[in-house]
Design an enzyme around this catalytic site. Structure first.
Site, PDB file in Angstrom:
ATOM      1  NE  ARG A 117      -3.731   0.388   2.198  1.00 30.50           N
ATOM      2  CZ  ARG A 117      -4.541   0.871   3.137  1.00 30.50           C
ATOM      3  NH1 ARG A 117      -4.674   0.240   4.294  1.00 30.50           N
ATOM      4  NH2 ARG A 117      -5.201   1.987   2.941  1.00 30.50           N
ATOM      5  CE1 TYR A 136      -1.577   6.963   4.273  1.00 27.16           C
ATOM      6  CE2 TYR A 136       0.778   7.316   4.524  1.00 27.16           C
ATOM      7  CZ  TYR A 136      -0.448   6.985   5.064  1.00 27.16           C
ATOM      8  OH  TYR A 136      -0.549   6.677   6.396  1.00 27.16           O
ATOM      9  CG  ASP A 150      -7.253   2.818  15.447  1.00 22.75           C
ATOM     10  OD1 ASP A 150      -6.791   2.590  16.596  1.00 22.75           O
ATOM     11  OD2 ASP A 150      -6.619   3.435  14.570  1.00 22.75           O
ATOM     12  CG  ASP A 197      -1.886   6.763  14.076  1.00 23.08           C
ATOM     13  OD1 ASP A 197      -1.134   5.783  14.227  1.00 23.08           O
ATOM     14  OD2 ASP A 197      -2.986   6.685  13.496  1.00 23.08           O
ATOM     15  CG  ASP A 230      -6.580   6.440  13.314  1.00 23.03           C
ATOM     16  OD1 ASP A 230      -5.685   6.438  14.172  1.00 23.03           O
ATOM     17  OD2 ASP A 230      -6.361   6.225  12.104  1.00 23.03           O
TER      18      ASP A 230
END
Length: 290
Positions: free
Chosen positions: A130, A132, A163, A168, A200
């Site tokens: 993956r 962005y 989550d 983060d 999140d």
């Protein structure tokens, strides 16, 4: 598979020279999950540790492949977890931040929470790596020893559940960090992102080594010295899934960033959730506690 590369680095968790905790180790609490030692004293954060070894980064496999992993080793060469074994607190309101994604890059790197020793790897979807759709403009990663409990609904953020990941961090300093680097940061704000119904948190922080670190202490400082940055962070995380045909992410708390005190509250609560997780007071599911 290519030969593993080992990169020695000093962990950045030493107490600051002006810290009130310096020289007072007896007042600190310990939480070493692989040890019988568990001494808890009343502190704002439930589980912190005096754990300040040299550490090494060991890369296995080739970057941008499915088997690429970045492991953390202690000074004896034993694998440790960047999520569980790196301490959260440094002292004086400063925290350790594990870099997963360096600024101005697009590979979606993350700690593998379901693998032993939780190495950093590139995320996948349907067997493909993956990325962005465009570069992220800040250093991005996690706060160790935090966890967003998926069984816990937050009444302040539309009742959204956690989550199932560490918290983060979006680090806004000028330097580009490296994958696996640990920076000392101070929190400045918090954004309550809601991703497909899950809460999140994004803690906005700045590296203590940044030239502007002493000037920035809360939202007002970010707006003054990094004008437009909080809006840019919110918009980036709101829109990054749109090119893949997904809806925009939402934000709680009135779509606005919360202040530093609120960010510290989020860190405290998610540290408490992590402590329950590693003590097995909460079912871990597929998460690795090693």
């Amino acid at each position: 598979m290519a030969a593993a590369r080992v990169i020695a680095k000093p962990i950045t968790s030493t107490l600051l020279s002006n810290s009130p905790l310096r020289g007072k180790t007896q007042s600190l609490s310990f939480c070493l999950k692989n040890s019988s030692l568990l001494v808890q004293k009343r502190r704002r954060f439930t589980c912190s540790a005096i754990y300040n070894p040299q550490f090494q980064i060991k890369e296995e496999g080739q970057p941008q492949t499915l088997d690429y992993r970045v492991f953390f080793l202690d000074n004896s060469g034993r694998k440790i977890s960047p999520w569980h074994d790196v301490p959260l607190q440094v002292g004086d309101g400063v925290f350790n931040f594990v870099v997963e994604i360096p600024k101005e890059s697009s590979a979606k790197m993350e700690v593998a929470t379901d693998e032993p020793f939780t190495p950093i790897k590139q995320d996948t979807k349907k067997g493909k790596l993956r990325y962005y759709p465009y570069n992220i403009n800040w250093n991005y990663g996690l706060l160790p020893q935090t966890w967003e409990d998926p069984s816990l609904a937050n009444p302040e953020v539309e009742g959204a559940f956690g989550d199932n990941d560490p918290v983060d961090v979006v680090e806004i300093g000028e330097s580009r960090a490296k994958i696996g680097q640990i920076l000392k940061v101070k929190p400045l704000a918090a954004l309550a992102m809601i991703d497909e119904g899950e809460l999140d948190w994004k803690i906005v922080a700045i590296s203590m080594d940044d030239p502007k670190a002493s000037l920035v202490n809360d939202i007002s400082g970010v707006e003054k010295h990094f004008p437009g940055t909080l809006t840019a962070i919110r918009d980036w995380f709101r829109d990054y899934k749109i090119p893949d045909g997904k809806p925009a992410n939402k934000f709680g708390l009135g779509n606005e960033p919360a202040n530093k005190d609120y960010a510290l509250k989020v860190i405290t609560e998610t540290n408490e959730s992590w402590a329950k997780l590693v003590k097995r007071s909460i079912h871990a599911g597929e998460l690795s506690l090693v």
